[in-house]
Design a protein around this motif. Sequence first.
Motif, PDB file in Angstrom:
ATOM      1  N   ILE A 120      41.940  68.415  69.252  1.00 36.92           N
ATOM      2  CA  ILE A 120      42.419  68.949  68.044  1.00 36.92           C
ATOM      3  C   ILE A 120      42.624  70.540  68.124  1.00 36.92           C
ATOM      4  O   ILE A 120      43.856  70.935  67.907  1.00 36.92           O
ATOM      5  CB  ILE A 120      41.055  69.038  66.822  1.00 36.92           C
ATOM      6  N   LEU A 121      42.015  71.119  69.025  1.00 36.56           N
ATOM      7  CA  LEU A 121      42.740  72.539  69.405  1.00 36.56           C
ATOM      8  C   LEU A 121      44.005  72.472  70.121  1.00 36.56           C
ATOM      9  O   LEU A 121      44.786  73.321  70.004  1.00 36.56           O
ATOM     10  CB  LEU A 121      41.639  73.347  70.495  1.00 36.56           C
ATOM     11  N   SER A 122      44.050  71.617  71.252  1.00 40.40           N
ATOM     12  CA  SER A 122      45.599  71.437  71.718  1.00 40.40           C
ATOM     13  C   SER A 122      46.372  71.046  70.703  1.00 40.40           C
ATOM     14  O   SER A 122      47.691  71.435  70.601  1.00 40.40           O
ATOM     15  CB  SER A 122      45.318  70.157  72.905  1.00 40.40           C
ATOM     16  N   LEU A 123      46.163  70.066  69.756  1.00 38.89           N
ATOM     17  CA  LEU A 123      47.221  69.770  68.884  1.00 38.89           C
ATOM     18  C   LEU A 123      47.512  71.164  68.116  1.00 38.89           C
ATOM     19  O   LEU A 123      48.762  71.416  67.683  1.00 38.89           O
ATOM     20  CB  LEU A 123      46.551  68.703  67.783  1.00 38.89           C
ATOM     21  N   PHE A 124      46.560  71.980  67.606  1.00 35.14           N
ATOM     22  CA  PHE A 124      46.741  73.280  66.768  1.00 35.14           C
ATOM     23  C   PHE A 124      47.715  74.067  67.645  1.00 35.14           C
ATOM     24  O   PHE A 124      48.845  74.643  67.090  1.00 35.14           O
ATOM     25  CB  PHE A 124      45.296  73.809  66.577  1.00 35.14           C
ATOM     26  N   VAL A 125      47.429  74.130  68.792  1.00 36.35           N
ATOM     27  CA  VAL A 125      48.126  74.991  70.134  1.00 36.35           C
ATOM     28  C   VAL A 125      49.791  74.487  69.757  1.00 36.35           C
ATOM     29  O   VAL A 125      50.560  75.282  69.614  1.00 36.35           O
ATOM     30  CB  VAL A 125      47.485  75.300  71.221  1.00 36.35           C
TER      31      VAL A 125
ATOM     32  N   SER B 146      47.734  80.647  70.552  1.00 37.29           N
ATOM     33  CA  SER B 146      47.297  79.810  71.708  1.00 37.29           C
ATOM     34  C   SER B 146      45.534  79.881  72.196  1.00 37.29           C
ATOM     35  O   SER B 146      45.151  79.542  72.957  1.00 37.29           O
ATOM     36  CB  SER B 146      48.157  80.098  72.968  1.00 37.29           C
ATOM     37  N   LEU B 147      45.172  80.741  70.914  1.00 38.67           N
ATOM     38  CA  LEU B 147      43.543  80.734  71.137  1.00 38.67           C
ATOM     39  C   LEU B 147      43.416  81.800  72.422  1.00 38.67           C
ATOM     40  O   LEU B 147      42.411  81.636  73.049  1.00 38.67           O
ATOM     41  CB  LEU B 147      42.896  79.858  70.755  1.00 38.67           C
TER      42      LEU B 147
ATOM     43  N   VAL C 285      54.948  76.015  70.015  1.00 38.46           N
ATOM     44  CA  VAL C 285      56.431  75.548  70.367  1.00 38.46           C
ATOM     45  C   VAL C 285      57.259  75.985  69.217  1.00 38.46           C
ATOM     46  O   VAL C 285      58.164  76.661  69.540  1.00 38.46           O
ATOM     47  CB  VAL C 285      56.238  73.825  70.285  1.00 38.46           C
ATOM     48  N   PRO C 286      57.091  75.743  67.925  1.00 36.68           N
ATOM     49  CA  PRO C 286      58.271  76.313  67.029  1.00 36.68           C
ATOM     50  C   PRO C 286      58.128  78.072  67.188  1.00 36.68           C
ATOM     51  O   PRO C 286      59.403  78.416  67.180  1.00 36.68           O
ATOM     52  CB  PRO C 286      57.571  76.120  65.685  1.00 36.68           C
ATOM     53  N   ILE C 287      57.375  78.615  67.456  1.00 37.10           N
ATOM     54  CA  ILE C 287      57.142  80.113  67.301  1.00 37.10           C
ATOM     55  C   ILE C 287      58.081  80.426  68.584  1.00 37.10           C
ATOM     56  O   ILE C 287      58.918  81.402  68.589  1.00 37.10           O
ATOM     57  CB  ILE C 287      55.729  80.701  67.348  1.00 37.10           C
ATOM     58  N   PHE C 288      57.724  79.814  69.846  1.00 38.15           N
ATOM     59  CA  PHE C 288      58.355  79.976  71.015  1.00 38.15           C
ATOM     60  C   PHE C 288      59.836  79.787  70.883  1.00 38.15           C
ATOM     61  O   PHE C 288      60.590  80.869  71.438  1.00 38.15           O
ATOM     62  CB  PHE C 288      57.714  79.073  72.228  1.00 38.15           C
ATOM     63  N   PHE C 289      60.185  78.641  70.321  1.00 38.89           N
ATOM     64  CA  PHE C 289      61.812  78.596  70.193  1.00 38.89           C
ATOM     65  C   PHE C 289      62.297  79.652  69.407  1.00 38.89           C
ATOM     66  O   PHE C 289      63.477  79.922  69.495  1.00 38.89           O
ATOM     67  CB  PHE C 289      61.858  76.938  69.934  1.00 38.89           C
TER      68      PHE C 289
END
Length: 122
Positions: free
Chosen positions: A5-10, A53-54, A15-19
């Motif tokens: 769940i945490l990985s999915l949240f990250v 990314s916590l 990804v959108p913020i990075f791009f």
Amino acid sequence: MIKKILSLFVYIFFVPIFFLAMFLGIVLSYFTHPRNTYYPLIPLFSRLLMAVSLQKFSVKGSAPPKKEGPFIFMFNHESMYDVFMLGAAIPYYINSVGWEGVLDRKSTRLNSSHVRTSRMPS
């Protein structure tokens, strides 16, 4: 299950913020030199990417005043978040310095017009 769940949240937020950050950086580089857009764009996106990314980090002390430079910032790159930590902690545009074997013009694009590099002798 909690790790998934945490990985999915990250992934959903990182990804959108990075791009978005990369897109803005590339577009703005066509209109002005990166040193004009570095602050506050890079520190803002670096802190935001670490938050989604916590990842926590803290800065002890402060960067020296730019007018007293030049300076050498030395760091030990140990994780993929080190780049974001440096971007969030150093409040002004910096140049990179690296070992000649890493900055080989034939095998890397680090010597593009967007990154200023200096080569250290072997």
